[in-house]
Design a protein around this motif. Sequence first.
Motif, mmCIF file in Angstrom:
data_model
loop_
_atom_site.group_PDB
_atom_site.id
_atom_site.type_symbol
_atom_site.label_atom_id
_atom_site.label_comp_id
_atom_site.label_asym_id
_atom_site.label_seq_id
_atom_site.Cartn_x
_atom_site.Cartn_y
_atom_site.Cartn_z
ATOM 1 N N UNK A 47 4.793 7.506 -13.778
ATOM 2 C CA UNK A 47 4.839 6.458 -12.759
ATOM 3 C C UNK A 47 3.505 6.436 -12.017
ATOM 4 N N UNK A 48 2.997 5.238 -11.739
ATOM 5 C CA UNK A 48 1.861 5.051 -10.839
ATOM 6 C C UNK A 48 2.387 4.398 -9.574
ATOM 7 N N UNK A 49 1.945 4.883 -8.430
ATOM 8 C CA UNK A 49 2.346 4.269 -7.157
ATOM 9 C C UNK A 49 1.105 3.795 -6.419
ATOM 10 N N UNK A 50 1.289 2.742 -5.642
ATOM 11 C CA UNK A 50 0.221 2.160 -4.829
ATOM 12 C C UNK A 50 0.631 2.227 -3.372
ATOM 13 N N UNK A 51 -0.220 2.749 -2.494
ATOM 14 C CA UNK A 51 0.108 2.725 -1.067
ATOM 15 C C UNK A 51 0.247 1.278 -0.595
ATOM 16 N N UNK A 52 1.255 1.020 0.229
ATOM 17 C CA UNK A 52 1.464 -0.346 0.720
ATOM 18 C C UNK A 52 0.973 -0.531 2.144
ATOM 19 N N UNK A 53 0.939 0.533 2.920
ATOM 20 C CA UNK A 53 0.536 0.381 4.319
ATOM 21 C C UNK A 53 -0.353 1.521 4.798
ATOM 22 N N UNK A 54 -1.023 2.174 3.863
ATOM 23 C CA UNK A 54 -1.939 3.256 4.216
ATOM 24 C C UNK A 54 -2.994 3.362 3.124
ATOM 25 N N UNK A 106 -6.433 1.544 -5.379
ATOM 26 C CA UNK A 106 -6.425 0.135 -5.024
ATOM 27 C C UNK A 106 -5.005 -0.364 -4.903
ATOM 28 N N UNK A 107 -4.765 -1.155 -3.895
ATOM 29 C CA UNK A 107 -3.445 -1.746 -3.725
ATOM 30 C C UNK A 107 -3.288 -2.904 -4.685
#
Length: 129
Positions: free
Chosen positions: A76-83, A126-127
């Motif tokens: 899984x790759x995750x992207x920060x949404x608010x940080x 990168x978001x």
Amino acid sequence: MASKFTELAIDCADPHGLARFWCSVLDYEVHDEDDGIVTIGPRTTAEGGSRPGPVPPTLTFAHVPEGKTVKNRLHIDVNPTDSEQDEEVRRLLDLGARHADVGQAGDESWVTLADPEGNEFCVLARRRP
């Protein structure tokens, strides 16, 4: 015709514990629990309906007797949404993740972590929507 990606199944020793970890990571909630299997997914809206737009896949954690032995072939790759990435990495480490070495060169734009059962995942810099 085509198929739609709706669910990712993850074998583990502790479905409830791993589900709690990933609920915290993704801001998901438990959708179903049944005899060694826990399914989590996006939260419903306050009105009890669905969110507009594409529906992210659910994660299903299934108890298996054997432990993880090698590097994941799928992760899984995750992207920060608010940080920013570094803040998100600190948050995930506080939740129980740990740094993972899968042969990185050191100049990657992502950070590789492992969940509490050793499953590798990446925090991207990168978001993306």
